[in-house]
Design an enzyme around this catalytic site. Structure first.
Site, PDB file in Angstrom:
ATOM      1  N   ASP A   1      -0.948  -8.504  -2.407  1.00 42.18           N
ATOM      2  CA  ASP A   1      -2.066  -7.579  -2.585  1.00 42.18           C
ATOM      3  C   ASP A   1      -1.549  -6.186  -2.934  1.00 42.18           C
ATOM      4  O   ASP A   1      -0.612  -5.678  -2.309  1.00 42.18           O
ATOM      5  CB  ASP A   1      -2.893  -7.500  -1.298  1.00 42.18           C
ATOM      6  CG  ASP A   1      -4.050  -6.528  -1.429  1.00 42.18           C
ATOM      7  OD1 ASP A   1      -5.073  -6.928  -2.012  1.00 42.18           O
ATOM      8  OD2 ASP A   1      -3.925  -5.376  -0.974  1.00 42.18           O
TER       9      ASP A   1
ATOM     10  N   GLN B   1     -12.173  -6.892   1.889  1.00 42.40           N
ATOM     11  CA  GLN B   1     -10.889  -6.467   2.450  1.00 42.40           C
ATOM     12  C   GLN B   1     -11.121  -5.246   3.349  1.00 42.40           C
ATOM     13  O   GLN B   1     -11.148  -4.115   2.877  1.00 42.40           O
ATOM     14  CB  GLN B   1      -9.874  -6.143   1.356  1.00 42.40           C
ATOM     15  CG  GLN B   1      -8.499  -5.831   1.933  1.00 42.40           C
ATOM     16  CD  GLN B   1      -7.436  -5.622   0.875  1.00 42.40           C
ATOM     17  OE1 GLN B   1      -6.699  -4.640   0.918  1.00 42.40           O
ATOM     18  NE2 GLN B   1      -7.327  -6.541  -0.061  1.00 42.40           N
TER      19      GLN B   1
ATOM     20  N   TYR C   1      -2.235   2.805  -5.467  1.00 46.56           N
ATOM     21  CA  TYR C   1      -1.059   2.900  -4.607  1.00 46.56           C
ATOM     22  C   TYR C   1       0.103   3.527  -5.374  1.00 46.56           C
ATOM     23  O   TYR C   1       0.543   2.999  -6.396  1.00 46.56           O
ATOM     24  CB  TYR C   1      -0.648   1.523  -4.077  1.00 46.56           C
ATOM     25  CG  TYR C   1      -1.683   0.833  -3.219  1.00 46.56           C
ATOM     26  CD1 TYR C   1      -2.750   1.529  -2.652  1.00 46.56           C
ATOM     27  CD2 TYR C   1      -1.591  -0.526  -2.957  1.00 46.56           C
ATOM     28  CE1 TYR C   1      -3.682   0.879  -1.861  1.00 46.56           C
ATOM     29  CE2 TYR C   1      -2.530  -1.182  -2.165  1.00 46.56           C
ATOM     30  CZ  TYR C   1      -3.575  -0.469  -1.633  1.00 46.56           C
ATOM     31  OH  TYR C   1      -4.509  -1.116  -0.851  1.00 46.56           O
TER      32      TYR C   1
ATOM     33  N   TRP D   1       0.821  -1.214   0.000  1.00 46.64           N
ATOM     34  CA  TRP D   1       0.000   0.000   0.000  1.00 46.64           C
ATOM     35  C   TRP D   1       0.852   1.261   0.000  1.00 46.64           C
ATOM     36  O   TRP D   1       0.819   2.043  -0.928  1.00 46.64           O
ATOM     37  CB  TRP D   1      -0.922  -0.039   1.231  1.00 46.64           C
ATOM     38  CG  TRP D   1      -1.589   1.259   1.545  1.00 46.64           C
ATOM     39  CD1 TRP D   1      -2.083   2.163   0.634  1.00 46.64           C
ATOM     40  CD2 TRP D   1      -1.824   1.808   2.835  1.00 46.64           C
ATOM     41  NE1 TRP D   1      -2.625   3.233   1.293  1.00 46.64           N
ATOM     42  CE2 TRP D   1      -2.494   3.050   2.634  1.00 46.64           C
ATOM     43  CE3 TRP D   1      -1.565   1.385   4.121  1.00 46.64           C
ATOM     44  CZ2 TRP D   1      -2.881   3.846   3.709  1.00 46.64           C
ATOM     45  CZ3 TRP D   1      -1.973   2.177   5.172  1.00 46.64           C
ATOM     46  CH2 TRP D   1      -2.615   3.384   4.965  1.00 46.64           C
TER      47      TRP D   1
ATOM     48  N   TRP E   1      -6.554  -5.686   6.262  1.00 44.14           N
ATOM     49  CA  TRP E   1      -5.379  -4.820   6.209  1.00 44.14           C
ATOM     50  C   TRP E   1      -5.205  -4.110   7.551  1.00 44.14           C
ATOM     51  O   TRP E   1      -6.132  -4.022   8.348  1.00 44.14           O
ATOM     52  CB  TRP E   1      -5.457  -3.827   5.064  1.00 44.14           C
ATOM     53  CG  TRP E   1      -6.613  -2.870   5.040  1.00 44.14           C
ATOM     54  CD1 TRP E   1      -7.872  -3.100   4.537  1.00 44.14           C
ATOM     55  CD2 TRP E   1      -6.610  -1.508   5.496  1.00 44.14           C
ATOM     56  NE1 TRP E   1      -8.650  -1.978   4.668  1.00 44.14           N
ATOM     57  CE2 TRP E   1      -7.904  -0.976   5.254  1.00 44.14           C
ATOM     58  CE3 TRP E   1      -5.644  -0.686   6.083  1.00 44.14           C
ATOM     59  CZ2 TRP E   1      -8.262   0.330   5.569  1.00 44.14           C
ATOM     60  CZ3 TRP E   1      -5.992   0.619   6.409  1.00 44.14           C
ATOM     61  CH2 TRP E   1      -7.274   1.114   6.156  1.00 44.14           C
TER      62      TRP E   1
ATOM     63  N   PRO F   1      -3.312  -5.048  10.290  1.00 44.04           N
ATOM     64  CA  PRO F   1      -3.456  -5.859  11.508  1.00 44.04           C
ATOM     65  C   PRO F   1      -2.671  -5.315  12.695  1.00 44.04           C
ATOM     66  O   PRO F   1      -3.001  -5.632  13.842  1.00 44.04           O
ATOM     67  CB  PRO F   1      -2.937  -7.236  11.080  1.00 44.04           C
ATOM     68  CG  PRO F   1      -2.018  -6.965   9.937  1.00 44.04           C
ATOM     69  CD  PRO F   1      -2.648  -5.803   9.207  1.00 44.04           C
TER      70      PRO F   1
ATOM     71  N   GLU G   1       9.826 -11.224  10.793  1.00 45.25           N
ATOM     72  CA  GLU G   1       9.208 -11.194  12.126  1.00 45.25           C
ATOM     73  C   GLU G   1       7.713 -11.469  12.062  1.00 45.25           C
ATOM     74  O   GLU G   1       7.193 -12.308  12.809  1.00 45.25           O
ATOM     75  CB  GLU G   1       9.432  -9.833  12.787  1.00 45.25           C
ATOM     76  CG  GLU G   1       8.758  -9.763  14.167  1.00 45.25           C
ATOM     77  CD  GLU G   1       8.794  -8.390  14.794  1.00 45.25           C
ATOM     78  OE1 GLU G   1       8.279  -8.267  15.915  1.00 45.25           O
ATOM     79  OE2 GLU G   1       9.311  -7.453  14.176  1.00 45.25           O
TER      80      GLU G   1
ATOM     81  N   GLN H   1      11.399  -7.151   8.783  1.00 42.30           N
ATOM     82  CA  GLN H   1      10.032  -6.988   9.279  1.00 42.30           C
ATOM     83  C   GLN H   1       9.126  -8.091   8.749  1.00 42.30           C
ATOM     84  O   GLN H   1       8.232  -8.559   9.451  1.00 42.30           O
ATOM     85  CB  GLN H   1       9.497  -5.613   8.873  1.00 42.30           C
ATOM     86  CG  GLN H   1      10.197  -4.450   9.553  1.00 42.30           C
ATOM     87  CD  GLN H   1       9.746  -3.112   9.009  1.00 42.30           C
ATOM     88  OE1 GLN H   1       9.450  -2.972   7.825  1.00 42.30           O
ATOM     89  NE2 GLN H   1       9.708  -2.108   9.877  1.00 42.30           N
TER      90      GLN H   1
ATOM     91  N   ALA I   1      -2.357  -1.977  13.157  1.00 42.58           N
ATOM     92  CA  ALA I   1      -2.828  -0.599  13.308  1.00 42.58           C
ATOM     93  C   ALA I   1      -1.759   0.412  12.871  1.00 42.58           C
ATOM     94  O   ALA I   1      -1.391   1.313  13.622  1.00 42.58           O
ATOM     95  CB  ALA I   1      -3.274  -0.331  14.740  1.00 42.58           C
TER      96      ALA I   1
END
Length: 335
Positions: free
Chosen positions: A49, A177, A54, A21, A205, A207, A294, A291, A209
Site C-alpha cells: 500500500d 482504509q 507520500y 507512508w 493503518w 495497528p 517481527e 521489524q 498506534a
C-alpha cells in the site's frame, strides 16, 4: 502468511500488508527502504500500500523499484489520490475528474505497472460532487488502470452514498482504509457495521498506534533517541496523542497479556486488529527489515475471548471511540 478476501470481493490479499507512508523516500534511505520491501516479500506479504502524496510521490517511485521484476499477477498493489502533490496548485489535489485522471497516470508511471489492484480516495472531498468522483473512478476501472476502488477515512454515511453510486455504475467499491488499533476504535460503532452490510472490508493503518503500542515509550520518560516520537518529519505530531502517562501506563500493563500469548507487544497489537472479522488486512511499516519479520508473526494468531476481554479491561477509557473523529477537510485548503 494468512490470506484473506478483501471484503466480500474475490480479491485475495495478505492479512499483513506492507505500507510505505513515512518510511520511503523521506525518513529512510532508499537502500533501507528497498531492503524492507524485499523482506516483506520474503515473509510472504503480497499486498503493498502506498499513496501519491507520500514523500510527495517519491514513495511510489521507491516501491516501484523494489517490486520491479516480481511477477505482477502475484502482487496486490494499492495506491491513493486526494492530498496535494507536485507544486500544490488548485487542481493538484481533491477528487475532481481532472485530478483523478491525471493522478492515476502519474501513479502508474512511478509504480512501473499498467494497473493497480486497488485505487483509493484518500479522504472525502466536500468540494467535488460525489457523482463526479465516482464516475471518474468508474472510468479508471473501465480503462483497466485499476481493478477495484476503495476509500480511506470516510464516514459511514459517505461510504453508503458512494457504494450506491458504485452499484449503479457497476464498479467494485470494496474497501475502506481507516486508522484502527487498541487505542483508536472510532470505526467500530458506525463504519464497521455499514461496511459489513455492504460487503466492504477494512485495510487498516497504524495497528501499533505509530509505535505507541510497542512498549518502547515509557511513562514519565522522554521518547527514546531516534524514535518516531522525536522526529518531526517522522510523525511525532501524530504519535504525541499517545505519549501521555495515562496511556503509556495502560500499554505497559498489556505486557503480561502479550507474554501469556507468547507475543511481543507489537505482535499483540497487530493480532488484535486482525481479530475483527471486518478487517481484511493490517498495514505495517518498517525502517528495518527485522521489524517486518517481527510483525508478520501476528498473521494467523487467534486471541481467545479471555485475552480480548483482558485487553479491553486494561485499555479501558483511554481508547478513543467517538465516530465523529473520522474527518475529512471541510475545504481543500492545504496552503
Amino acid at each position: 502468511m494468512e490470506i484473506r478476501n478483501l471484503g466480500a470481493s474475490g480479491l485475495k490479499i495478505s492479512a499483513i500488508s506492507y505500507g510505505n507512508w513515512l518510511t520511503h523516500g523521506s525518513q529512510v534511505e532508499e537502500d533501507a527502504a528497498l531492503a524492507c520491501v524485499r523482506q516483506a516479500l520474503e515473509e510472504g506479504i503480497t499486498t503493498f500500500d502506498t499513496a501519491d502524496v507520500y514523500a510527495n510521490t517519491a514513495a511510489e517511485t521507491v516501491l516501484g523499484k523494489a517490486l520491479a521484476g516480481e511477477r505482477r499477477a502475484g502482487l496486490e498493489i494499492f495506491t491513493k489520490v486526494y492530498w496535494p502533490t507536485g507544486p500544490g496548485a488548485h487542481n493538484d489535489h481533491g477528487l475532481s475528474r481532472k485530478h483523478i485522471m491525471e493522478s492515476i497516470d502519474g501513479s502508474l508511471s512511478r509504480l512501473g505497472t499498467d494497473y493497480v489492484d486497488l485505487y483509493q480516495a484518500h479522504r472525502y472531498d466536500h468540494e467535488t460532487p460525489l457523482e463526479e468522483t465516482m464516475e471518474a473512478f468508474a472510468d479508471v476501472v473501465r480503462a483497466g488502470k485499476a481493478l477495484y476502488i476503495g476509500v480511506s477515512e470516510w464516514r459511514a454515511e459517505e461510504i453508503r452514498a458512494a457504494h450506491a453510486l458504485a452499484r449503479e455504475l457497476h464498479v467494485p467499491l470494496v474497501s475502506n482504509q481507516p486508522q484502527y488499533n487498541m487505542l483508536w476504535r472510532v470505526i467500530e460503532a458506525e463504519v464497521v457495521p455499514t461496511c459489513e452490510e455492504l460487503g466492504m472490508g477494512q485495510v487498516v493503518w497504524s495497528p501499533i498506534a505509530q509505535g505507541a503500542l510497542t512498549g518502547k515509550y515509557k511513562p514519565g520518560e522522554q521518547p527514546p533517541p531516534g524514535s518516531r516520537g522525536t522526529d518531526e518529519k517522522g510523525g511525532s505530531n501524530m504519535i504525541s496523542r499517545w505519549l501521555k502517562d495515562d496511556v503509556l501506563e495502560r500499554v505497559q500493563r498489556l505486557q503480561p497479556i502479550a507474554d501469556e500469548a507468547g507475543l511481543s507487544l507489537a505482535q499483540l497489537a497487530v493480532a488484535w486488529v486482525l481479530q475483527n472479522p471486518n478487517v481484511s488486512s493490517a498495514i505495517i511499516g518498517a525502517s528495518r527489515p527485522e521489524q517486518v519479520t517481527e510483525n508478520v508473526k501476528a498473521a494467523g494468531v487467534t486471541l481467545d475471548a479471555s485475552t480480548l476481554s483482558a485487553i479491553d479491561e486494561v485499555v479501558g477509557d483511554v481508547a478513543e471511540r467517538d465516530p465523529e473523529k473520522t474527518q475529512s477537510p471541510a475545504k481543500r485548503d492545504f496552503g
